[in-house]
Scaffold this motif. Structure first.
Motif, PDB file in Angstrom:
ATOM      1  N   ALA A  34      10.952   1.190  -9.413  1.00  0.00           N
ATOM      2  CA  ALA A  34      10.820   1.515  -7.980  1.00  0.00           C
ATOM      3  C   ALA A  34      11.941   2.448  -7.542  1.00  0.00           C
ATOM      4  CB  ALA A  34      10.817   0.223  -7.162  1.00  0.00           C
ATOM      5  N   LYS A  35      13.150   2.202  -8.021  1.00  0.00           N
ATOM      6  CA  LYS A  35      14.292   3.057  -7.667  1.00  0.00           C
ATOM      7  C   LYS A  35      14.097   4.472  -8.224  1.00  0.00           C
ATOM      8  CE  LYS A  35      18.425   4.154  -6.257  1.00  0.00           C
ATOM      9  NZ  LYS A  35      18.708   4.315  -4.813  1.00  0.00           N
ATOM     10  N   ALA A  36      13.577   4.567  -9.434  1.00  0.00           N
ATOM     11  CA  ALA A  36      13.345   5.882 -10.044  1.00  0.00           C
ATOM     12  C   ALA A  36      12.322   6.676  -9.233  1.00  0.00           C
ATOM     13  CB  ALA A  36      12.893   5.720 -11.498  1.00  0.00           C
ATOM     14  N   VAL A  37      11.309   5.994  -8.729  1.00  0.00           N
ATOM     15  CA  VAL A  37      10.311   6.654  -7.870  1.00  0.00           C
ATOM     16  C   VAL A  37      11.004   7.209  -6.630  1.00  0.00           C
ATOM     17  CG1 VAL A  37       8.297   6.249  -6.371  1.00  0.00           C
ATOM     18  CG2 VAL A  37       8.317   5.339  -8.694  1.00  0.00           C
ATOM     19  N   GLU A  38      11.854   6.389  -6.024  1.00  0.00           N
ATOM     20  CA  GLU A  38      12.613   6.827  -4.838  1.00  0.00           C
ATOM     21  C   GLU A  38      13.408   8.098  -5.112  1.00  0.00           C
ATOM     22  OE1 GLU A  38      14.052   2.704  -3.301  1.00  0.00           O
ATOM     23  OE2 GLU A  38      15.649   4.175  -2.954  1.00  0.00           O
ATOM     24  N   GLU A  39      13.952   8.210  -6.323  1.00  0.00           N
ATOM     25  CA  GLU A  39      14.764   9.371  -6.686  1.00  0.00           C
ATOM     26  C   GLU A  39      13.915  10.533  -7.199  1.00  0.00           C
ATOM     27  OE1 GLU A  39      18.277   8.642  -9.106  1.00  0.00           O
ATOM     28  OE2 GLU A  39      18.461   6.633  -8.271  1.00  0.00           O
ATOM     29  N   GLY A  40      12.599  10.380  -7.192  1.00  0.00           N
ATOM     30  CA  GLY A  40      11.720  11.452  -7.669  1.00  0.00           C
ATOM     31  C   GLY A  40      11.701  11.581  -9.177  1.00  0.00           C
ATOM     32  N   LEU A  41      12.213  10.533  -9.860  1.00  0.00           N
ATOM     33  CA  LEU A  41      12.243  10.564 -11.330  1.00  0.00           C
ATOM     34  C   LEU A  41      11.039   9.763 -11.857  1.00  0.00           C
ATOM     35  CD1 LEU A  41      16.097  10.022 -11.651  1.00  0.00           C
ATOM     36  CD2 LEU A  41      14.848  12.136 -12.218  1.00  0.00           C
ATOM     37  N   GLY A  43       8.949  10.205 -14.327  1.00  0.00           N
ATOM     38  CA  GLY A  43       8.864   9.959 -15.773  1.00  0.00           C
ATOM     39  C   GLY A  43       9.748   8.780 -16.168  1.00  0.00           C
ATOM     40  N   ALA A  44      10.937   8.704 -15.577  1.00  0.00           N
ATOM     41  CA  ALA A  44      11.825   7.556 -15.829  1.00  0.00           C
ATOM     42  C   ALA A  44      11.156   6.285 -15.327  1.00  0.00           C
ATOM     43  CB  ALA A  44      13.177   7.766 -15.150  1.00  0.00           C
ATOM     44  N   ALA A  45      10.459   6.387 -14.187  1.00  0.00           N
ATOM     45  CA  ALA A  45       9.739   5.218 -13.656  1.00  0.00           C
ATOM     46  C   ALA A  45       8.655   4.778 -14.642  1.00  0.00           C
ATOM     47  CB  ALA A  45       9.122   5.553 -12.303  1.00  0.00           C
ATOM     48  N   SER A  46       7.944   5.744 -15.238  1.00  0.00           N
ATOM     49  CA  SER A  46       6.921   5.401 -16.237  1.00  0.00           C
ATOM     50  C   SER A  46       7.549   4.640 -17.407  1.00  0.00           C
ATOM     51  CB  SER A  46       6.245   6.670 -16.775  1.00  0.00           C
ATOM     52  OG  SER A  46       5.580   7.363 -15.757  1.00  0.00           O
ATOM     53  N   LEU A  47       8.701   5.114 -17.857  1.00  0.00           N
ATOM     54  CA  LEU A  47       9.384   4.447 -18.975  1.00  0.00           C
ATOM     55  C   LEU A  47       9.769   3.018 -18.587  1.00  0.00           C
ATOM     56  CD1 LEU A  47      10.760   4.204 -21.717  1.00  0.00           C
ATOM     57  CD2 LEU A  47      12.725   5.458 -20.787  1.00  0.00           C
ATOM     58  N   PHE A  48      10.343   2.842 -17.405  1.00  0.00           N
ATOM     59  CA  PHE A  48      10.715   1.488 -16.975  1.00  0.00           C
ATOM     60  C   PHE A  48       9.480   0.589 -16.882  1.00  0.00           C
ATOM     61  CE2 PHE A  48      14.834   3.153 -15.025  1.00  0.00           C
ATOM     62  CZ  PHE A  48      15.652   2.451 -15.894  1.00  0.00           C
ATOM     63  N   SER A 138      18.077   5.901 -24.323  1.00  0.00           N
ATOM     64  CA  SER A 138      19.157   6.820 -24.726  1.00  0.00           C
ATOM     65  C   SER A 138      18.744   8.259 -24.446  1.00  0.00           C
ATOM     66  CB  SER A 138      19.464   6.704 -26.218  1.00  0.00           C
ATOM     67  OG  SER A 138      19.923   5.428 -26.514  1.00  0.00           O
ATOM     68  N   GLU A 139      17.498   8.577 -24.784  1.00  0.00           N
ATOM     69  CA  GLU A 139      16.994   9.937 -24.558  1.00  0.00           C
ATOM     70  C   GLU A 139      17.011  10.264 -23.057  1.00  0.00           C
ATOM     71  OE1 GLU A 139      12.814  12.133 -25.020  1.00  0.00           O
ATOM     72  OE2 GLU A 139      13.215  10.793 -26.702  1.00  0.00           O
ATOM     73  N   ALA A 140      16.575   9.330 -22.242  1.00  0.00           N
ATOM     74  CA  ALA A 140      16.547   9.544 -20.786  1.00  0.00           C
ATOM     75  C   ALA A 140      17.966   9.709 -20.236  1.00  0.00           C
ATOM     76  CB  ALA A 140      15.838   8.365 -20.107  1.00  0.00           C
ATOM     77  N   ILE A 141      18.896   8.913 -20.730  1.00  0.00           N
ATOM     78  CA  ILE A 141      20.292   9.008 -20.270  1.00  0.00           C
ATOM     79  C   ILE A 141      20.855  10.391 -20.600  1.00  0.00           C
ATOM     80  CG2 ILE A 141      22.657   8.172 -20.711  1.00  0.00           C
ATOM     81  CD1 ILE A 141      21.334   5.342 -21.085  1.00  0.00           C
ATOM     82  N   SER A 155      12.695  18.727 -19.262  1.00  0.00           N
ATOM     83  CA  SER A 155      12.868  17.272 -19.216  1.00  0.00           C
ATOM     84  C   SER A 155      11.565  16.592 -18.807  1.00  0.00           C
ATOM     85  CB  SER A 155      13.967  16.943 -18.201  1.00  0.00           C
ATOM     86  OG  SER A 155      13.946  15.577 -17.870  1.00  0.00           O
ATOM     87  N   TRP A 156      11.324  15.399 -19.332  1.00  0.00           N
ATOM     88  CA  TRP A 156      10.125  14.634 -18.955  1.00  0.00           C
ATOM     89  C   TRP A 156      10.412  13.650 -17.834  1.00  0.00           C
ATOM     90  CZ3 TRP A 156      11.208   9.523 -19.749  1.00  0.00           C
ATOM     91  CH2 TRP A 156      12.100   9.181 -20.773  1.00  0.00           C
ATOM     92  N   LEU A 157      11.623  13.664 -17.315  1.00  0.00           N
ATOM     93  CA  LEU A 157      11.997  12.617 -16.353  1.00  0.00           C
ATOM     94  C   LEU A 157      11.335  12.753 -14.987  1.00  0.00           C
ATOM     95  CD1 LEU A 157      15.840  12.331 -17.047  1.00  0.00           C
ATOM     96  CD2 LEU A 157      14.039  10.768 -17.765  1.00  0.00           C
ATOM     97  N   GLY A 158      10.928  13.968 -14.631  1.00  0.00           N
ATOM     98  CA  GLY A 158      10.459  14.214 -13.268  1.00  0.00           C
ATOM     99  C   GLY A 158       9.012  13.830 -13.007  1.00  0.00           C
ATOM    100  N   GLU A 159       8.157  13.998 -14.018  1.00  0.00           N
ATOM    101  CA  GLU A 159       6.729  13.787 -13.781  1.00  0.00           C
ATOM    102  C   GLU A 159       6.275  12.477 -14.433  1.00  0.00           C
ATOM    103  OE1 GLU A 159       7.652  16.989 -15.194  1.00  0.00           O
ATOM    104  OE2 GLU A 159       7.877  17.756 -13.136  1.00  0.00           O
ATOM    105  N   ALA A 160       5.408  11.763 -13.723  1.00  0.00           N
ATOM    106  CA  ALA A 160       4.841  10.537 -14.303  1.00  0.00           C
ATOM    107  C   ALA A 160       4.182  10.900 -15.630  1.00  0.00           C
ATOM    108  CB  ALA A 160       3.821   9.914 -13.357  1.00  0.00           C
ATOM    109  N   ARG A 161       4.323  10.063 -16.605  1.00  0.00           N
ATOM    110  CA  ARG A 161       3.771  10.351 -17.935  1.00  0.00           C
ATOM    111  C   ARG A 161       3.280   9.067 -18.583  1.00  0.00           C
ATOM    112  NH1 ARG A 161       8.215  11.311 -22.422  1.00  0.00           N
ATOM    113  NH2 ARG A 161       6.425  10.579 -23.604  1.00  0.00           N
ATOM    114  N   GLU A 162       2.616   9.234 -19.725  1.00  0.00           N
ATOM    115  CA  GLU A 162       2.047   8.060 -20.383  1.00  0.00           C
ATOM    116  C   GLU A 162       2.965   7.541 -21.482  1.00  0.00           C
ATOM    117  OE1 GLU A 162      -1.867   9.337 -21.589  1.00  0.00           O
ATOM    118  OE2 GLU A 162      -2.654   9.013 -19.551  1.00  0.00           O
ATOM    119  N   PHE A 163       3.055   6.227 -21.560  1.00  0.00           N
ATOM    120  CA  PHE A 163       3.660   5.564 -22.701  1.00  0.00           C
ATOM    121  C   PHE A 163       2.618   4.602 -23.252  1.00  0.00           C
ATOM    122  CE2 PHE A 163       7.423   6.999 -20.455  1.00  0.00           C
ATOM    123  CZ  PHE A 163       8.249   7.410 -21.485  1.00  0.00           C
ATOM    124  N   TYR A 164       2.759   4.244 -24.512  1.00  0.00           N
ATOM    125  CA  TYR A 164       1.768   3.428 -25.211  1.00  0.00           C
ATOM    126  C   TYR A 164       2.462   2.151 -25.692  1.00  0.00           C
ATOM    127  CZ  TYR A 164      -0.283   7.994 -24.876  1.00  0.00           C
ATOM    128  OH  TYR A 164      -0.740   9.189 -24.375  1.00  0.00           O
TER     129      TYR A 164
END
Ligand SMILES: [Fe+2]
Ligand SMILES: [Fe+2]
Length: 196
Positions: A34-41, A43-48, A138-141, A155-164
């Motif tokens: 939720a915090k990552a969404v607030e920050e516009g991150l 892709g990080a939100a998808s990972l979390f 680690s990659e995201a950091i 960087s993939w952090l900005g856009e929502a993306r898929e994880f499996y």
């Protein structure tokens, strides 16, 4: 409930500790998403979100073994301290490292001594899946610390993306065609959950 046989008390205690750790990690990563969404991150939100789902799978697996061993699985969910996404990623990585370097190796050793195959299986699944989380965090950091927040700087952090996520062991992958089967538990790839 009948008493837990004395020879199982340590394994049960370890399963409860792991259940509590995974349940709290799920709560933590959900709040961090939720915090990552607030920050516009996004892709990080998808990972979390993907990692949160994996931790939930681990908690359910541990609970199933506890149930079979005659124990309840209850734990306290502690309040989550939410900081910036960079700090949250570091907190997440530290948690994963503790589980990979300390917690699961010692729990696996004990379960192996006891020849408790159900406990060995659930601890092994979590132990291996946490390695995938540690790598992705680690990659995201590294990206965020370098100021690389979106696709304009690769960087993939900005856009929502898929994880499996493997529905059996929680193995988490960022690429669709990586495997035909889960490399940890052999679950067929088609059964993997897509988390965005
Ligand atoms: Fe994890
Ligand atoms: Fe798996």
């Amino acid at each position: 409930m009948p008493a837990i046989p004395a020879e199982n008390t340590i394994t049960v205690q370890n399963l409860l500790t792991a259940f509590e750790g995974e349940s709290n990690a799920n709560a933590k990563y959900t709040a961090f998403a939720a915090k990552a969404v607030e920050e516009g991150l996004h892709g990080a939100a998808s990972l979390f979100r993907a990692a949160a789902r994996a931790e939930q799978i681990h908690a359910v697996n541990h609970a199933r073994v506890l149930d079979r061993m005659g124990s309840r699985s209850e734990c306290e969910i502690r309040p989550v301290e939410v900081k910036s996404t960079l700090e949250n990623l570091k907190t997440a990585l530290n948690g994963e490292r503790y589980e990979i370097d300390t917690m699961y190796p010692s729990f696996l050793e004990e379960a192996t001594e006891r020849k408790n195959t159900a406990a060995i299986r659930t601890f092994t699944g979590a132990f291996e899946a946490e390695k995938t989380h540690a790598r992705l965090f680690s990659e995201a950091i590294a990206l965020l610390a370098a100021g690389k927040k979106d696709s304009s700087n690769g960087s993939w952090l900005g856009e929502a993306r898929e994880f499996y996520v493997c529905p059996v062991c929680g193995y988490t992958s960022e690429t669709e065609e990586e495997h035909e089967r889960c490399p940890v538990c052999n679950c067929p790839w088609e059964k993997f959950e897509i988390i965005r």
